[in-house]
Design an enzyme around this catalytic site. Structure first.
Site, PDB file in Angstrom:
ATOM      1  N   CYS A  45      63.908  34.976  20.369  1.00 40.00           N
ATOM      2  CA  CYS A  45      64.023  33.824  21.272  1.00 40.00           C
ATOM      3  C   CYS A  45      65.133  32.876  20.829  1.00 40.00           C
ATOM      4  CB  CYS A  45      62.678  33.093  21.296  1.00 40.00           C
ATOM      5  SG  CYS A  45      62.663  31.580  22.281  1.00 40.00           S
ATOM      6  N   SER A  47      65.104  29.780  20.378  1.00 37.86           N
ATOM      7  CA  SER A  47      64.717  28.744  19.414  1.00 37.86           C
ATOM      8  C   SER A  47      64.935  29.214  17.977  1.00 37.86           C
ATOM      9  CB  SER A  47      63.256  28.344  19.612  1.00 37.86           C
ATOM     10  OG  SER A  47      63.070  27.846  20.910  1.00 37.86           O
ATOM     11  N   HIS A  50      68.589  28.777  17.174  1.00 34.71           N
ATOM     12  CA  HIS A  50      68.968  27.392  16.845  1.00 34.71           C
ATOM     13  C   HIS A  50      68.843  27.157  15.339  1.00 34.71           C
ATOM     14  CE1 HIS A  50      69.394  25.827  20.875  1.00 34.71           C
ATOM     15  NE2 HIS A  50      68.172  26.160  21.234  1.00 34.71           N
ATOM     16  N   HIS A  66      58.352  33.542  16.752  1.00 39.44           N
ATOM     17  CA  HIS A  66      57.247  32.689  17.218  1.00 39.44           C
ATOM     18  C   HIS A  66      56.723  33.163  18.572  1.00 39.44           C
ATOM     19  CE1 HIS A  66      60.893  31.192  19.051  1.00 39.44           C
ATOM     20  NE2 HIS A  66      60.129  30.845  20.070  1.00 39.44           N
ATOM     21  N   CYS A 173      55.921  32.638  24.637  1.00 33.09           N
ATOM     22  CA  CYS A 173      56.989  31.615  24.610  1.00 33.09           C
ATOM     23  C   CYS A 173      57.794  31.608  25.896  1.00 33.09           C
ATOM     24  CB  CYS A 173      57.893  31.740  23.402  1.00 33.09           C
ATOM     25  SG  CYS A 173      59.042  30.343  23.313  1.00 33.09           S
TER      26      CYS A 173
HETATM   27  N1  APR Z   1      76.569  27.045  31.978  1.00 35.74           N
HETATM   28  C1  APR Z   1      75.661  27.909  32.484  1.00 35.74           C
HETATM   29  N2  APR Z   1      75.000  28.810  31.728  1.00 35.74           N
HETATM   30  C2  APR Z   1      75.272  28.861  30.425  1.00 35.74           C
HETATM   31  C3  APR Z   1      76.212  27.990  29.819  1.00 35.74           C
HETATM   32  C4  APR Z   1      76.873  27.039  30.668  1.00 35.74           C
HETATM   33  N3  APR Z   1      77.773  26.186  30.196  1.00 35.74           N
HETATM   34  N4  APR Z   1      76.242  28.267  28.492  1.00 35.74           N
HETATM   35  C5  APR Z   1      75.368  29.260  28.272  1.00 35.74           C
HETATM   36  N5  APR Z   1      74.777  29.625  29.431  1.00 35.74           N
HETATM   37  C6  APR Z   1      73.763  30.654  29.644  1.00 35.74           C
HETATM   38  C7  APR Z   1      73.931  31.895  28.812  1.00 35.74           C
HETATM   39  O1  APR Z   1      74.859  32.789  29.408  1.00 35.74           O
HETATM   40  C8  APR Z   1      72.512  32.459  28.780  1.00 35.74           C
HETATM   41  O2  APR Z   1      72.273  33.321  29.876  1.00 35.74           O
HETATM   42  O3  APR Z   1      72.503  30.122  29.240  1.00 35.74           O
HETATM   43  C9  APR Z   1      71.633  31.209  28.913  1.00 35.74           C
HETATM   44  C10 APR Z   1      70.842  30.852  27.633  1.00 35.74           C
HETATM   45  O4  APR Z   1      69.905  31.862  27.435  1.00 35.74           O
HETATM   46  P1  APR Z   1      69.463  32.443  25.991  1.00 35.74           P
HETATM   47  O5  APR Z   1      70.575  32.298  25.024  1.00 35.74           O
HETATM   48  O6  APR Z   1      68.858  33.779  26.256  1.00 35.74           O
HETATM   49  O7  APR Z   1      68.317  31.407  25.498  1.00 35.74           O
HETATM   50  P2  APR Z   1      66.778  31.336  25.915  1.00 35.74           P
HETATM   51  O8  APR Z   1      65.947  32.125  24.951  1.00 35.74           O
HETATM   52  O9  APR Z   1      66.615  31.578  27.361  1.00 35.74           O
HETATM   53  O10 APR Z   1      66.463  29.799  25.577  1.00 35.74           O
HETATM   54  C11 APR Z   1      67.092  28.760  26.315  1.00 35.74           C
HETATM   55  O11 APR Z   1      65.285  27.218  26.038  1.00 35.74           O
HETATM   56  O12 APR Z   1      63.335  27.334  24.780  1.00 35.74           O
HETATM   57  C12 APR Z   1      64.629  26.883  24.827  1.00 35.74           C
HETATM   58  O13 APR Z   1      65.239  26.875  22.518  1.00 35.74           O
HETATM   59  C13 APR Z   1      65.469  27.503  23.740  1.00 35.74           C
HETATM   60  O14 APR Z   1      67.142  25.871  24.048  1.00 35.74           O
HETATM   61  C14 APR Z   1      66.811  27.228  24.290  1.00 35.74           C
HETATM   62  C15 APR Z   1      66.651  27.418  25.794  1.00 35.74           C
HETATM   63 ZN    ZN Z   2      60.641  30.623  21.961  1.00 39.17          ZN
END
Ligand code: APR
Ligand code: ZN
Length: 370
Positions: A45, A47, A50, A66, A173
């Site tokens: 995930c 998180s 990060h 998690h 999650c």
């Molecule tokens: N504009 C649009 N989309 C974007 C941009 C942007 N500037 N930058 C990144 N993205 C997209 C990525 O291409 C990706 O598809 O945002 C998405 C982020 O997804 P993941 O990296 O898979 O993260 P995810 O597990 O979905 O979590 C997203 O939610 O729970 C929280 O901590 C987690 O902050 C995180 C968020």
């Molecule tokens: Zn998570």
């Protein structure tokens, strides 16, 4: 008293950049009111990333992960509702179960929860370092990238055995958070228009939940064409490649602004833009978690004069014991297709590659299978 167990786990020590090492650690318990769970699947995930990328600080060494599902393998004294062999989904937000917020059905607002400090609700850890016996810490009170974990009984939610473990892990999650953001935080009703910025694991879960709720149109925004194609499969009726004219495109697609918008990246710039994507009276829901200490600037008039609401979504406002079985039921009935959310199934030893794939934006969700 159960003997401590030697368990292979993905450990982050912070000494080798963003790398995790798979090591044998010692897991004690279960103590009173706790269960030990054989982990069968753990999701990779955002998180966790990060933490690995230095955006959030946690106690080290940390057993990462998690988002998990598995089978109860041992129960501590006083456990009433679970038996060995039960299939469970793990809730990482572990509220105290006693304060006014918990009693009032808002466990996510419990101020005594110690999940963010990588501790169980009683302020302790069951993990120690296999090498020197020093304490180790379960990330988000879960530490799910391990062959077994110990959690309080209330954080292991029994679900229907017909839900496969890989899908079940996501309910803990990303899928749970997405479902909860739509159903609990935004309370989306059929016919409302919605926009989701970020179509990763969390964003796609929001899109699936919006389809389940009957939202229309459902506009997905991302920087990746591949993610937008997945968004369409999950239920988006329109996709927008993020760019300069994002606000105009969303307004055009929704007839002047959406009823509800979700930020699912955790980027300050997109959080700031969110109120511009909704119509007067609309709701902007913050789901993604930004790096520590960063502020979001918002035009006050947009909120006050246009009557827009900002909603913070912590763990989707979930009540796990109520909501996890609901999500599992919607999956089993076919109303909430979740299999497509998983783009790779990997072994524990491939955990670093799974995070690298996430950093490159290649995969929606990798799930570690045990
Ligand atoms: N504009 C649009 N989309 C974007 C941009 C942007 N500037 N930058 C990144 N993205 C997209 C990525 O291409 C990706 O598809 O945002 C998405 C982020 O997804 P993941 O990296 O898979 O993260 P995810 O597990 O979905 O979590 C997203 O939610 O729970 C929280 O901590 C987690 O902050 C995180 C968020
Ligand atoms: Zn998570």
């Amino acid at each position: 008293m159960t003997e401590p167990k030697q368990v292979r786990a993905a450990v982050y020590r912070g000494t080798e950049g963003d790398r995790l090492s798979v090591e044998t650690m010692t897991l004690a318990g279960p103590e009173h009111g706790e269960v030990r769970v054989t982990v069968r699947a753990a999701g990779v995930c955002g998180s966790d990333r990060h933490v690995l990328d230095g955006e959030w600080q946690v106690p080290l060494p940390a057993v990462m992960g998690h988002e998990a599902a598995g089978v109860v393998e041992a129960v501590g004294a006083g456990v009433r509702g679970l038996e060995i062999g039960d299939h469970v989904v793990i809730a990482w937000h572990q509220a105290c179960q006693r304060c006014g917020e918990c009693a009032g059905g808002k466990p996510w607002a419990c101020t005594r929860a110690k999940s963010n400090d990588s501790l169980l609700p009683d302020g302790t850890t069951r993990w120690s370092d296999g090498a020197d016996g020093a304490a180790a810490y379960p990330y988000l009170a879960t530490g799910a990238m391990a062959e077994a974990i110990v959690v309080p009984e209330f954080a292991a939610i029994k679900i229907d055995e017909r839900v496969p473990f890989d899908v079940a892990s996501l309910i803990g999650c990303s899928v749970g958070t997405g479902y909860g953001a739509v159903a609990n935080n935004a309370r989306v009703v059929a016919g409302e228009s919605a926009v989701v910025v970020g179509a990763g694991g969390v964003g796609l879960s929001i899109i699936s939940a919006l389809r389940l709720a009957g939202a229309n149109p459902i506009v997905a925004v991302d920087v990746s064409e591949a993610k937008l194609a997945e968004a369409t499969r999950a239920g988006a009726t329109r996709t927008v490649l993020s760019g300069d004219d994002l606000v105009e495109q969303v307004r055009e697609a929704t007839g002047g602004g959406a009823d509800v918008a979700f930020e699912a990246i955790g980027r300050v710039q997109t959080m700031q833009q969110l109120p511009e994507l909704i119509r007067p009276g609309g709701r902007a829901v913050f789901v993604g978690l930004p790096p520590e200490g960063q502020s979001v600037e918002i035009d006050g008039l947009l909120l006050a004069y246009e009557g827009k609401t900002i909603i913070g979504s912590n763990y989707g406002g979930l009540v796990p014991a109520r909501d996890f079985p609901r999500v599992a039921g919607a999956y089993l009935s076919g109303a909430l297709p979740l299999d497509d959310l998983i783009s790779a199934r990997v072994g524990l030893d491939e955990v670093n590659e799974a995070f690298d794939a996430m950093r490159r934006g290649e995969r929606t969700r990798s799930v570690i299978l045990f």
